[in-house]
Scaffold this active site. Structure first.
Site, short mmCIF file in Angstrom:
data_model
loop_
_atom_site.label_atom_id
_atom_site.label_comp_id
_atom_site.label_asym_id
_atom_site.label_seq_id
_atom_site.Cartn_x
_atom_site.Cartn_y
_atom_site.Cartn_z
N TYR A 254 -28.94 21.04 20.04
CA TYR A 254 -29.86 21.02 18.89
C TYR A 254 -29.59 22.20 17.95
O TYR A 254 -29.58 22.04 16.73
CB TYR A 254 -31.29 21.06 19.46
CG TYR A 254 -32.41 21.05 18.46
CD1 TYR A 254 -32.55 20.02 17.53
CD2 TYR A 254 -33.37 22.06 18.47
CE1 TYR A 254 -33.63 20.01 16.64
CE2 TYR A 254 -34.44 22.06 17.59
CZ TYR A 254 -34.57 21.03 16.67
OH TYR A 254 -35.61 21.01 15.79
N GLU B 210 -27.69 32.48 37.45
CA GLU B 210 -29.02 32.50 36.85
C GLU B 210 -29.60 33.90 36.79
O GLU B 210 -30.49 34.17 35.99
CB GLU B 210 -29.94 31.53 37.62
CG GLU B 210 -29.34 30.14 37.57
CD GLU B 210 -30.24 29.04 38.08
OE1 GLU B 210 -30.78 29.21 39.17
OE2 GLU B 210 -30.36 28.02 37.39
FE FE Z 1 -31.06 27.12 35.92
#
Ligand code: FE
Length: 344
Positions: free
Chosen positions: A127, A191
């Protein structure tokens, strides 16, 4: 495989995070790993979609030839280049590598939600790229062309080789450690480190009142990712409790070395993103920031700190700190929930 008729009820004592297939992976109850269910419920309450955020202001800023310097544009694009494939990597790892080996139905519920969130994140980058009219081929192919991104992704993928193998099975010390190493890699390094430093770059734009709609997208992603990280840590802790024999001194050293390698790659990435520094952050300060984060990741799974450095950017910890982050999002999340109820 056909279902075998069996009138015996599931024995919760046999339910385990891995190697617990005997306790039936399709029956949510009795629930043992309740943290996973709580995480699933919390994740649903955090639901958001990229298209809810108007990109108008960013479009004007990006199209204005003098608003951003060439270095700022390059940093923005390179970070986006990392992001645009990193969430696909995370999603593929869940769906194609770890999911089938996790034998807790409640943890699987969260993993299903998490993999959808990774898709939403990839949607957010799409986007942003589309709204700003960026070169799609350039951004999405960066992980193959920019070695600092390629090396990070390659490190992730190297840990997957064994687990992607259709014949891979848990149940031996070697394979269980391999799976646990994969979970540590994705939670602590991808992460926990690789994402967070790129978040910081986008937040530094936001602090200059630049590209704030993109930054808002990234803040939603950051909230999701910090929950993915927290869930990952709890999975690691649960496996350690259920199978303490896996957490040998040698294995612990493997994880420490992995985190240290991740820190090096992240530093190299930072130098690539802003070779001359950006908004008062130079690569050296950034190195210390990454080391500081890495220590926190190690501590979260009971491993010793390796760097012992202060956080050089307290403003980042204010924006990223999980407790404050929750307050930060409170208004927006409430708004979404109300809207969601009315619309659907
Ligand atoms: Fe993740």
């Amino acid at each position: 495989m056909p279902i075998v008729e069996n009138h015996n009820k599931v024995d919760i004592n046999k339910r385990k995070m891995i190697n617990g297939g005997e306790a039936d992976v399709m029956q949510l109850y009795p629930m043992k790993h309740t943290f996973a269910w709580d995480a699933y419920i919390a994740a649903n309450a955090n639901h958001w979609l990229p298209t809810e955020i108007s990109m108008q202001r960013d479009i004007e800023q990006w199209k204005n030839p003098t608003f951003l310097t060439p270095d700022e544009r390059s940093a923005f694009e390179t970070v986006l280049g990392f992001f645009s494939t990193a969430d696909s990597l995370a999603a593929n790892n869940i769906v194609m590598a770890t999911y089938k080996h996790i034998t807790s139905p409640e943890a699987r519920m969260y993993l299903l939600r998490q993999s959808y969130e990774e898709a939403i994140h990839t949607h957010a980058y799409q986007y942003i790229v589309e709204s700003l009219g960026l070169d799609q081929g350039k951004i999405f192919n960066m992980y193959r062309e920019v070695s600092a991104i390629y090396n990070k992704d390659n490190m992730m993928l190297s840990l997957n080789e064994g687990i992607f193998d259709p014949n891979f099975k848990t149940g031996t010390l070697e394979n269980d450690q391999k799976l646990l190493e994969n979970i540590c890699m994705f939670s602590l390094v991808l992460e926990g480190i690789f994402f967070y430093s790129s978040f910081a770059v986008i937040l530094s734009f936001q602090r200059q009142n630049k590209m704030t709609a993109s930054a808002e997208q990234i803040q939603y992603i950051m909230r999701d990712e910090s929950n993915h990280f927290n869930f990952g840590v709890k999975v690691i802790e649960t496996i350690k409790e259920e199978q303490p024999e896996l957490w040998t001194p040698e294995f612990q050293q493997r994880i420490i070395d992995m985190v240290k390698k991740g820190v090096e790659l992240e530093y190299t990435f930072a130098v690539t993103v802003f070779p001359k520094g950006i908004f008062g952050i130079n690569a050296e300060g950034f190195k210390q920031y990454v080391e500081h984060i890495a220590d926190r990741r190690l501590r979260s799974v009971g491993l010793p700190e390796q760097y012992g450095v202060e956080n050089p950017f307290p403003w980042m910890s204010e924006a990223i700190d999980l407790d404050k982050e929750k307050n930060f999002f409170e208004t927006r999340v409430t708004e979404y929930k109300v809207g969601g109820q009315l619309e659907w």
